[in-house]
Design an enzyme around this catalytic site. Structure first.
Site, PDB file in Angstrom:
ATOM      1  N   ASN A 160      16.353   7.863  35.374  1.00  0.00           N
ATOM      2  CA  ASN A 160      17.715   7.453  35.022  1.00  0.00           C
ATOM      3  C   ASN A 160      18.685   8.616  34.840  1.00  0.00           C
ATOM      4  OD1 ASN A 160      16.508   8.188  32.570  1.00  0.00           O
ATOM      5  ND2 ASN A 160      17.784   6.782  31.399  1.00  0.00           N
ATOM      6  N   GLY A 236      10.433   8.989  29.024  1.00  0.00           N
ATOM      7  CA  GLY A 236      10.173   7.754  29.747  1.00  0.00           C
ATOM      8  C   GLY A 236       9.944   6.608  28.787  1.00  0.00           C
ATOM      9  N   ASN A 238       8.154   3.711  26.315  1.00  0.00           N
ATOM     10  CA  ASN A 238       7.248   3.746  25.161  1.00  0.00           C
ATOM     11  C   ASN A 238       5.809   3.461  25.574  1.00  0.00           C
ATOM     12  OD1 ASN A 238       9.941   3.509  23.905  1.00  0.00           O
ATOM     13  ND2 ASN A 238       8.702   3.525  22.056  1.00  0.00           N
ATOM     14  N   VAL A 240       4.200   4.240  28.447  1.00  0.00           N
ATOM     15  CA  VAL A 240       3.555   5.442  28.995  1.00  0.00           C
ATOM     16  C   VAL A 240       3.461   6.519  27.916  1.00  0.00           C
ATOM     17  CG1 VAL A 240       3.706   7.240  30.751  1.00  0.00           C
ATOM     18  CG2 VAL A 240       4.302   4.884  31.333  1.00  0.00           C
ATOM     19  N   GLU A 258      10.140  11.717  24.552  1.00  0.00           N
ATOM     20  CA  GLU A 258      11.470  11.124  24.346  1.00  0.00           C
ATOM     21  C   GLU A 258      11.430   9.753  24.997  1.00  0.00           C
ATOM     22  OE1 GLU A 258      13.607  12.295  22.360  1.00  0.00           O
ATOM     23  OE2 GLU A 258      12.675  14.249  22.092  1.00  0.00           O
ATOM     24  N   GLU A 472      15.029  17.832  21.759  1.00  0.00           N
ATOM     25  CA  GLU A 472      15.330  18.575  22.966  1.00  0.00           C
ATOM     26  C   GLU A 472      16.737  19.154  22.858  1.00  0.00           C
ATOM     27  OE1 GLU A 472      14.407  15.284  25.993  1.00  0.00           O
ATOM     28  OE2 GLU A 472      13.103  16.952  26.542  1.00  0.00           O
TER      29      GLU A 472
HETATM   30  P1  NAP Z   1       8.248   5.499  32.872  1.00  0.00           P
HETATM   31  O1  NAP Z   1       7.834   4.379  33.727  1.00  0.00           O
HETATM   32  O2  NAP Z   1       7.569   5.700  31.580  1.00  0.00           O
HETATM   33  O3  NAP Z   1       8.105   6.812  33.795  1.00  0.00           O
HETATM   34  C1  NAP Z   1       8.534   8.084  33.359  1.00  0.00           C
HETATM   35  C2  NAP Z   1       7.797   9.146  34.154  1.00  0.00           C
HETATM   36  O4  NAP Z   1       6.409   9.125  33.805  1.00  0.00           O
HETATM   37  C3  NAP Z   1       7.831   8.946  35.667  1.00  0.00           C
HETATM   38  O5  NAP Z   1       7.855  10.209  36.288  1.00  0.00           O
HETATM   39  C4  NAP Z   1       6.509   8.237  35.950  1.00  0.00           C
HETATM   40  O6  NAP Z   1       6.059   8.382  37.276  1.00  0.00           O
HETATM   41  C5  NAP Z   1       5.617   8.981  34.970  1.00  0.00           C
HETATM   42  N1  NAP Z   1       4.387   8.277  34.560  1.00  0.00           N
HETATM   43  C6  NAP Z   1       4.187   6.947  34.437  1.00  0.00           C
HETATM   44  N2  NAP Z   1       2.926   6.696  33.989  1.00  0.00           N
HETATM   45  C7  NAP Z   1       2.339   7.895  33.807  1.00  0.00           C
HETATM   46  C8  NAP Z   1       1.049   8.304  33.355  1.00  0.00           C
HETATM   47  N3  NAP Z   1       0.128   7.413  32.990  1.00  0.00           N
HETATM   48  N4  NAP Z   1       0.779   9.626  33.289  1.00  0.00           N
HETATM   49  C9  NAP Z   1       1.703  10.540  33.616  1.00  0.00           C
HETATM   50  N5  NAP Z   1       2.946  10.212  34.081  1.00  0.00           N
HETATM   51  C10 NAP Z   1       3.254   8.906  34.156  1.00  0.00           C
HETATM   52  O7  NAP Z   1       9.826   5.435  32.545  1.00  0.00           O
HETATM   53  P2  NAP Z   1      11.057   5.177  33.518  1.00  0.00           P
HETATM   54  O8  NAP Z   1      11.061   3.757  33.928  1.00  0.00           O
HETATM   55  O9  NAP Z   1      11.075   6.221  34.585  1.00  0.00           O
HETATM   56  O10 NAP Z   1      12.286   5.477  32.539  1.00  0.00           O
HETATM   57  C11 NAP Z   1      12.873   4.533  31.715  1.00  0.00           C
HETATM   58  C12 NAP Z   1      12.492   4.751  30.270  1.00  0.00           C
HETATM   59  O11 NAP Z   1      12.783   6.090  29.890  1.00  0.00           O
HETATM   60  C13 NAP Z   1      13.268   3.882  29.304  1.00  0.00           C
HETATM   61  O12 NAP Z   1      12.412   3.368  28.331  1.00  0.00           O
HETATM   62  C14 NAP Z   1      14.267   4.868  28.687  1.00  0.00           C
HETATM   63  O13 NAP Z   1      14.749   4.496  27.403  1.00  0.00           O
HETATM   64  C15 NAP Z   1      13.455   6.097  28.633  1.00  0.00           C
HETATM   65  N6  NAP Z   1      14.321   7.272  28.523  1.00  0.00           N
HETATM   66  C16 NAP Z   1      14.341   7.957  27.341  1.00  0.00           C
HETATM   67  C17 NAP Z   1      15.187   9.051  27.186  1.00  0.00           C
HETATM   68  C18 NAP Z   1      15.216   9.841  25.910  1.00  0.00           C
HETATM   69  O14 NAP Z   1      15.652  10.991  25.928  1.00  0.00           O
HETATM   70  N7  NAP Z   1      14.790   9.284  24.790  1.00  0.00           N
HETATM   71  C19 NAP Z   1      16.006   9.437  28.252  1.00  0.00           C
HETATM   72  C20 NAP Z   1      15.950   8.709  29.436  1.00  0.00           C
HETATM   73  C21 NAP Z   1      15.098   7.636  29.569  1.00  0.00           C
HETATM   74  P3  NAP Z   1       6.479   7.334  38.429  1.00  0.00           P
HETATM   75  O15 NAP Z   1       7.954   7.392  38.549  1.00  0.00           O
HETATM   76  O16 NAP Z   1       5.782   7.860  39.629  1.00  0.00           O
HETATM   77  O17 NAP Z   1       5.988   5.981  37.995  1.00  0.00           O
END
Ligand code: NAP
Length: 494
Positions: A160, A236, A238, A240, A258, A472
């Site tokens: 995102n 990413g 919660n 993962v 985060e 961060e």
């Molecule tokens: P996600 O599905 O958790 O994926 C995040 C990253 O982790 C991606 O690169 C993903 O790879 C990778 N990943 C997934 N499973 C993994 C595993 N078992 N081991 C290692 N890496 C793994 O999250 P998203 O859909 O990309 O992002 C949306 C989420 O991020 C939302 O919940 C949002 O609130 C959160 N977010 C938080 C912040 C903050 O600073 N607090 C900022 C932005 C977003 P793939 O893409 O290849 O699946």
């Protein structure tokens, strides 16, 4: 590497390992498609696996021997140069970002500009003091601390903020002397390539930064489990994050998480309503509601709730949803069809359960939108504070209005969720603003501005389920990407 964001050209992109752009060892690639038009392939990217991860970690471990012990000033100079290179590419990369991720062109340009600011900021931070000098019980003892790098860091990022988040993890990691293996989200590998290109073109030595594209299972898993990776910085979901908490803790890696948010904007009866409306709508709907800091609950004093909700629905229904590269579009698509179906499904389920849907939540077609992941922005009225709509992160353009009786109930509603990332309040009263700032359980607090605003030189992160307590950005990044050594120096007896 080839590929530009004119919506027509297609490139093939490789991993960056040990200073060279190389294909996945398997030779496989995966496609990345435009979320506004699923028929349009943006590029083919290395579909890597554990072999590529092992090579990248090996290169990072070898490079650490010289990078970690080298001059911080030299590191700063490279980050400065990378910032200048990236700055010169803002129009092109901002456009590619909008094309690949789906946020509007203005937001794509803004995010790329933010990445430049971050690189520049950490070039400066690299030159700041690295320790402290203390008095000792023995006046002859020279007693000081020094912050040293950790080693090889694994950086795992979401789609995102596909250039800003990688920048705000990679820049401090490198500035403080670590080497990096970077696994970007599979939905936005092009932005990752562009960031790494800028750093590589700035003269980063081979192996200091390695990019490995590919799926969570094939790349993410082996990366976070490699014992040579001493620290993992993850942003990413919660779900993962919870898995990483277990696996990283089990092998003793340093971990920064985060995660998600369910961010409230409180609107009190004394607020400037137009100002509050603008910020609540921007907070909820910009980037199609796909920000961790997006506003998803408007907690509104009952005295003004009806008027606020009516005006909110009217303004949200006027948001023009379309191709993010079209300057008239105010909101682009969701990241993909799966996300669009999920958000539309959540809206429909809430509506069916009796929540009052005022507008939106439908998959959109027409006006060239039938090939994309478009959903109309949704507004619900009179949302129950305990409902799924009020408790879970939907990660889309969905806003629920929760009427309350005054400040105490508003803060109680705001706090009674498992997340604690960002919150805002709209009021003219200073005492109310200060009370809110003291009692709200979030890592980021806004008064009279939207929940999603964040500047790069101050700490960023959440309370409760939104993070792992670490922060961060700003000076806080030094805490995560370094460790402290305490040194006692005494002269030998004369
Ligand atoms: P996600 O599905 O958790 O994926 C995040 C990253 O982790 C991606 O690169 C993903 O790879 C990778 N990943 C997934 N499973 C993994 C595993 N078992 N081991 C290692 N890496 C793994 O999250 P998203 O859909 O990309 O992002 C949306 C989420 O991020 C939302 O919940 C949002 O609130 C959160 N977010 C938080 C912040 C903050 O600073 N607090 C900022 C932005 C977003 P793939 O893409 O290849 O699946």
């Amino acid at each position: 590497m080839s590929g530009t964001a004119n919506g027509r050209e297609i490139g093939t992109f490789k991993n960056f390992i040990a200073g060279a752009w190389v294909p996945a060892a398997s030779g496989r690639t995966f496609e990345n498609r435009n979320p506004s038009n699923r028929d349009e392939v943006i590029g083919h990217f290395a579909s890597s696996d554990s072999v590529d991860v092992a090579a990248a970690v090996g290169a990072a471990a070898e490079a650490y021997e010289t990078w970690g012990k080298g001059s911080a000033i030299a590191r700063a100079n490279i980050l400065h140069k990378a910032a200048n290179i990236l700055e010169g590419r803002i129009p092109e990369i901002g456009r590619e970002l909008a094309w690949e991720e789906g946020k509007t062109l203005k937001e794509g340009i803004g995010e790329t500009t933010r990445a430049v600011q971050i690189l520049r900021y950490y070039a400066g931070e690299a030159q700041q003091p690295t320790g402290e000098h203390y008095p000792s019980m023995n006046p002859a003892t020279l007693l000081y601390t020094v912050r040293e790098p950790l080693g090889v860091c694994g950086i795992v990022t979401p789609w995102n903020f596909p250039i800003a988040i990688p920048a705000w993890k990679i820049a401090p990691a490198l500035a403080f002397g670590n080497t990096v293996v970077f696994k970007p989200a599979s939905a936005t590998p092009l932005c990752a390539v562009r960031l790494v290109e800028a750093l590589a073109d700035a003269g980063l030595p081979a192996g200091v930064l390695n990019l490995v594209t590919g799926s969570a299972g094939a790349v993410g898993d082996p990366l976070v489990q490699d014992s040579r990776v001493v620290a993992i910085s993850f942003t990413g979901s919660n779900e993962v994050g919870g898995e990483l908490r277990k696996s990283a803790a089990a092998r003793g890696a340093k971990l920064q998480l985060e995660l998600g948010g369910k961010n409230p904007a409180i609107v009190l009866a004394d607020a400037d309503m137009n100002h509050a409306l603008m910020h609540v709508i921007n907070g909820a709907m910009m980037s199609t509601g796909q920000k961790c800091t997006a506003t998803s609950r408007a907690i509104v004093d009952r005295h003004v709730a009806d008027e606020f909700t009516e005006k909110l629905a009217a303004r949200v229904s006027a948001i023009r949803v379309g191709d993010p590269l079209d300057p008239d579009s105010m909101m682009g698509p969701l990241i993909d069809d799966r996300a669009a179906d999920r958000v539309a499904g959540e809206v429909e389920a809430a509506r069916k359960s009796g929540v009052q849907l005022l507008f939106g939540g439908e998959r959109l077609s027409g006006e060239d939108r039938e090939r994309g992941a478009f959903v109309s922005p949704a507004v619900f009225a009179n949302v129950d504070r305990n409902s799924r709509l009020a408790q879970e992160e939907l990660f889309g353009p969905v806003l629920g209005v929760i009427p309350v009786d005054g400040l105490d109930e508003a803060i109680d509603v705001a706090n009674k969720v498992r997340f604690g990332l960002s919150a805002s309040i709209f009021t003219r009263d200073l005492a109310t603003a200060l009370t809110f700032a003291q009692r709200i359980e979030t890592g980021i607090v806004h008064v009279n501005s939207e929940t999603a605003g964040a500047e790069p030189h101050v700490p960023f992160g959440g309370y409760k389920g939104s993070s792992s307590y670490s922060r961060e950005q700003g000076k806080a990044a030094r805490e995560f990407f370094t460790q402290t050594k305490t040194v006692y120096i005494d002269l030998p007896p004369a």
